[in-house]
Design a protein around this motif. Structure first.
Motif, PDB file in Angstrom:
ATOM      1  N   GLY A   1       0.540  -1.192   0.242  1.00 34.71           N
ATOM      2  CA  GLY A   1       0.414   0.000   0.284  1.00 34.71           C
ATOM      3  C   GLY A   1       0.847   1.522   0.640  1.00 34.71           C
ATOM      4  N   THR A   2       0.760   2.087   0.887  1.00 37.52           N
ATOM      5  CA  THR A   2       1.431   3.553   1.235  1.00 37.52           C
ATOM      6  C   THR A   2       2.292   2.970   1.934  1.00 37.52           C
ATOM      7  N   ASN A   3       2.448   2.243   2.695  1.00 37.80           N
ATOM      8  CA  ASN A   3       3.312   2.017   3.792  1.00 37.80           C
ATOM      9  C   ASN A   3       4.872   2.852   3.911  1.00 37.80           C
ATOM     10  N   PRO A   4       4.810   3.648   4.970  1.00 39.54           N
ATOM     11  CA  PRO A   4       5.842   4.290   4.633  1.00 39.54           C
ATOM     12  C   PRO A   4       7.567   3.456   4.889  1.00 39.54           C
TER      13      PRO A   4
ATOM     14  N   ALA B   1      10.599   0.589   2.193  1.00 36.76           N
ATOM     15  CA  ALA B   1      11.120   1.291   0.508  1.00 36.76           C
ATOM     16  C   ALA B   1      10.631   1.873  -0.149  1.00 36.76           C
ATOM     17  N   ALA B   2      10.714  -0.002  -0.361  1.00 36.76           N
ATOM     18  CA  ALA B   2      10.426  -0.527  -1.830  1.00 36.76           C
ATOM     19  C   ALA B   2       9.531  -2.080  -1.863  1.00 36.76           C
ATOM     20  N   THR B   3       8.781  -2.533  -2.517  1.00 41.14           N
ATOM     21  CA  THR B   3       8.261  -3.540  -2.355  1.00 41.14           C
ATOM     22  C   THR B   3       9.391  -4.464  -1.658  1.00 41.14           C
ATOM     23  N   GLU B   4      10.572  -5.151  -3.219  1.00 37.62           N
ATOM     24  CA  GLU B   4      11.290  -5.843  -2.728  1.00 37.62           C
ATOM     25  C   GLU B   4      11.540  -5.998  -2.103  1.00 37.62           C
ATOM     26  N   THR B   5      11.686  -4.960  -0.766  1.00 41.36           N
ATOM     27  CA  THR B   5      12.132  -5.276   0.289  1.00 41.36           C
ATOM     28  C   THR B   5      11.352  -5.995   1.623  1.00 41.36           C
ATOM     29  N   MET B   6      10.189  -6.207   0.785  1.00 43.74           N
ATOM     30  CA  MET B   6       9.427  -6.885   1.478  1.00 43.74           C
ATOM     31  C   MET B   6       9.657  -8.233   1.527  1.00 43.74           C
ATOM     32  N   ILE B   7       9.801  -9.445   2.981  1.00 44.70           N
ATOM     33  CA  ILE B   7       9.848 -10.537   3.165  1.00 44.70           C
ATOM     34  C   ILE B   7       8.684 -11.486   4.078  1.00 44.70           C
ATOM     35  N   LYS B   8       9.070 -12.161   4.237  1.00 52.64           N
ATOM     36  CA  LYS B   8       7.200 -13.134   4.449  1.00 52.64           C
ATOM     37  C   LYS B   8       7.078 -13.197   5.627  1.00 52.64           C
ATOM     38  N   THR B   9       8.215 -12.059   6.463  1.00 53.85           N
ATOM     39  CA  THR B   9       7.562 -11.597   8.334  1.00 53.85           C
ATOM     40  C   THR B   9       7.074 -10.368   7.504  1.00 53.85           C
ATOM     41  N   THR B  10       7.437  -9.384   7.152  1.00 52.33           N
ATOM     42  CA  THR B  10       6.940  -8.271   6.713  1.00 52.33           C
ATOM     43  C   THR B  10       5.305  -7.623   7.357  1.00 52.33           C
ATOM     44  N   PRO B  11       5.406  -7.389   8.753  1.00 48.47           N
ATOM     45  CA  PRO B  11       4.018  -6.461   9.466  1.00 48.47           C
ATOM     46  C   PRO B  11       3.528  -5.810   8.736  1.00 48.47           C
ATOM     47  N   PRO B  12       2.444  -5.607   8.504  1.00 48.98           N
ATOM     48  CA  PRO B  12       1.027  -4.790   8.006  1.00 48.98           C
ATOM     49  C   PRO B  12       1.883  -3.590   9.198  1.00 48.98           C
ATOM     50  N   GLY B  13       1.417  -1.753   8.504  1.00 51.84           N
ATOM     51  CA  GLY B  13       1.631  -0.739   9.331  1.00 51.84           C
ATOM     52  C   GLY B  13       0.983  -0.330   9.188  1.00 51.84           C
ATOM     53  N   GLU B  14       0.888   1.381   8.813  1.00 53.38           N
ATOM     54  CA  GLU B  14       0.210   2.017   8.794  1.00 53.38           C
ATOM     55  C   GLU B  14       0.252   2.585   7.569  1.00 53.38           C
ATOM     56  N   GLY B  15      -0.807   2.366   6.660  1.00 50.62           N
ATOM     57  CA  GLY B  15      -0.772   2.779   5.018  1.00 50.62           C
ATOM     58  C   GLY B  15      -0.980   1.421   4.780  1.00 50.62           C
ATOM     59  N   SER B  16      -0.485   0.369   5.548  1.00 52.47           N
ATOM     60  CA  SER B  16      -0.374  -1.207   4.643  1.00 52.47           C
ATOM     61  C   SER B  16      -1.670  -1.453   4.279  1.00 52.47           C
ATOM     62  N   ARG B  17      -2.202  -1.972   3.446  1.00 53.41           N
ATOM     63  CA  ARG B  17      -3.862  -2.909   2.922  1.00 53.41           C
ATOM     64  C   ARG B  17      -3.798  -4.352   3.536  1.00 53.41           C
ATOM     65  N   LEU B  18      -4.816  -4.693   4.015  1.00 50.90           N
ATOM     66  CA  LEU B  18      -5.179  -5.463   4.235  1.00 50.90           C
ATOM     67  C   LEU B  18      -5.913  -6.434   3.585  1.00 50.90           C
TER      68      LEU B  18
ATOM     69  N   ALA C   1      14.512  -4.456  10.005  1.00 53.83           N
ATOM     70  CA  ALA C   1      13.798  -3.814  11.171  1.00 53.83           C
ATOM     71  C   ALA C   1      13.678  -2.143  11.342  1.00 53.83           C
ATOM     72  N   ALA C   2      13.906  -1.386  10.084  1.00 55.46           N
ATOM     73  CA  ALA C   2      12.917  -0.447  10.118  1.00 55.46           C
ATOM     74  C   ALA C   2      11.778   0.048   9.924  1.00 55.46           C
ATOM     75  N   GLN C   3      11.062  -0.835   9.148  1.00 57.19           N
ATOM     76  CA  GLN C   3       9.823  -1.634   8.496  1.00 57.19           C
ATOM     77  C   GLN C   3       8.342  -1.965   9.421  1.00 57.19           C
ATOM     78  N   VAL C   4       9.285  -2.117  10.500  1.00 56.75           N
ATOM     79  CA  VAL C   4       8.597  -1.895  11.846  1.00 56.75           C
ATOM     80  C   VAL C   4       7.869  -1.383  12.228  1.00 56.75           C
ATOM     81  N   ASP C   5       6.585  -0.520  12.647  1.00 63.84           N
ATOM     82  CA  ASP C   5       5.855   0.351  13.643  1.00 63.84           C
ATOM     83  C   ASP C   5       5.921   0.045  14.285  1.00 63.84           C
ATOM     84  N   PRO C   6       5.806   1.045  15.682  1.00 56.73           N
ATOM     85  CA  PRO C   6       6.226  -0.030  16.976  1.00 56.73           C
ATOM     86  C   PRO C   6       4.944   0.226  17.386  1.00 56.73           C
ATOM     87  N   GLY C   7       3.784   2.052  16.900  1.00 53.92           N
ATOM     88  CA  GLY C   7       2.365   1.959  17.392  1.00 53.92           C
ATOM     89  C   GLY C   7       1.366   1.332  16.963  1.00 53.92           C
ATOM     90  N   PHE C   8       1.828  -0.232  15.599  1.00 48.59           N
ATOM     91  CA  PHE C   8       0.883  -0.475  15.137  1.00 48.59           C
ATOM     92  C   PHE C   8      -0.326  -1.818  15.818  1.00 48.59           C
TER      93      PHE C   8
END
Length: 326
Positions: free
Chosen positions: A72-75, A78-95, A309-316
């Motif tokens: 989605g628009t998860n800030p 940085a890029a789709t290619e950096t997502m891996i199987k464990t990447t969690p959702p955050g603000e802007g992610s699509r569910l 590690a920067a992909q994690v939104d601690p408040g999500f």
């Protein structure tokens, strides 16, 4: 509600998961069925012929599309290619939601008509010639884990996942993605050894684990399972002429399944529904973050690990009705 069927190879987990899916379909509930085993048999167990099963779109081959949609628009990504199987959702992610239509389902899910209703079926995909010798099957099942991390399901919605054999699911955090896990065990030493291993590995993660005894032929088999697994034994299933016909590709109408086995399926559903009150979305989110950070730490490249590690939104916090900032 998310349900996993696990067990050693040949225990009957695919057969039991397909029966449970058929049972749920008769209730009119929305069902998303997922074959997360690279030995793809769930489609056939649901009545698809060989050609139809082979034509099912593989999630693993559509991973870029899945990532692009879920990002989605998860800030923080940085890029789709950096997502891996464990990447969690955050603000802007699509569910993903069980009842909706979306590009992921359009690309990866196909309707399967059962005599009790229609379910959606998704498959990881099997190994291809290009994979042999160079790919790990987790590259296929990773698409399932990514979708489960972004899936919000509610009461009376069912996601049934036929998992890999044995304890292979512990190679990722996917074993924590379920409201309940049904371990299919035969009344043999090998059958219960997988149960012991699974229970040991899952002990510290709050996994609700129940045993479904399969191929139980008499009181001695029942006594053996009770002695080995204790209160975790939920139901048992014995010989079924209906299943024998199904495995030959000639399933009778589902209403003709033996009464004793229909009763066992109803008990499985009752056990699933009872876990709804145990749901803790904060704990669920915390677990996915835990495994993602472990993944980041395991990367040999320090820069890549830091990026993950920067992909994690601690408040999500993932919620059944809405995604909120805690």
């Amino acid at each position: 509600m998310k349900i996993a069927f696990v067990g050693k190879g040949g225990s009957g987990k695919t057969t039991l998961s397909s029966l449970f899916i058929r049972h749920l379909a008769t209730t009119g509930a929305p069902v998303l069925a997922v074959d997360a085993d690279i030995n793809q048999h769930l489609g056939a167990a649901l009545g698809l012929d060989e050609a139809a099963s082979a034509a099912l779109p593989a999630m693993g081959e559509r991973l870029p599309l899945i990532k692009d949609y879920l990002r989605g628009t998860n800030p923080r990504i940085a890029a789709t290619e950096t997502m891996i199987k464990t990447t969690p959702p955050g603000e802007g992610s699509r569910l993903l939601r069980v009842r909706e239509d979306n590009p992921v389902y359009d690309a990866c899910a196909r309707p399967v008509e059962l005599d009790g209703g229609t379910v959606r079926l998704m498959v990881t995909g099997s190994f291809t010639d290009a994979d042999l010798g160079v790919a790990c099957y987790h590259s296929k099942t990773g698409a399932v884990e990514l979708c489960l991390n972004h899936l919000v399901d509610g009461r009376d919605e069912y996601v049934v996942v036929d998992m890999t054999a044995g304890s292979d699911s512990f190679a990722s955090g996917m074993f924590t993605r379920f409201d309940i896990t049904f371990l299919v065990a035969e009344p043999t030493r090998k059958g219960v050894s997988v149960y012991r291993q699974y229970k040991e590995y899952a002990r510290d993660f709050g996994v609700v684990l129940k045993v479904v005894g399969n191929k139980v032929q008499g009181q001695d088999d029942l006594d053996f399972l009770r002695a080995e697994v204790g209160d975790d034994l939920l139901v048992t299933v014995g010989h079924s002429d209906w299943v024998r016909s199904m495995e030959k590709g000639r399933p009778p109408r589902f209403e003709l399944l033996e009464d004793v086995n229909r009763s066992s399926l109803r008990r499985l559903q009752s056990a699933v529904d009872a876990t709804y009150e145990l749901r803790d979305w904060e704990h669920y989110t915390r677990q996915m973050v835990h495994f993602h950070l472990k993944n980041a730490q395991s990367w040999g490249n320090e820069r890549t690990g830091a990026d993950l590690a920067a992909q994690v939104d601690p408040g999500f916090v993932l919620s059944e009705s809405v995604v909120v900032n805690a």
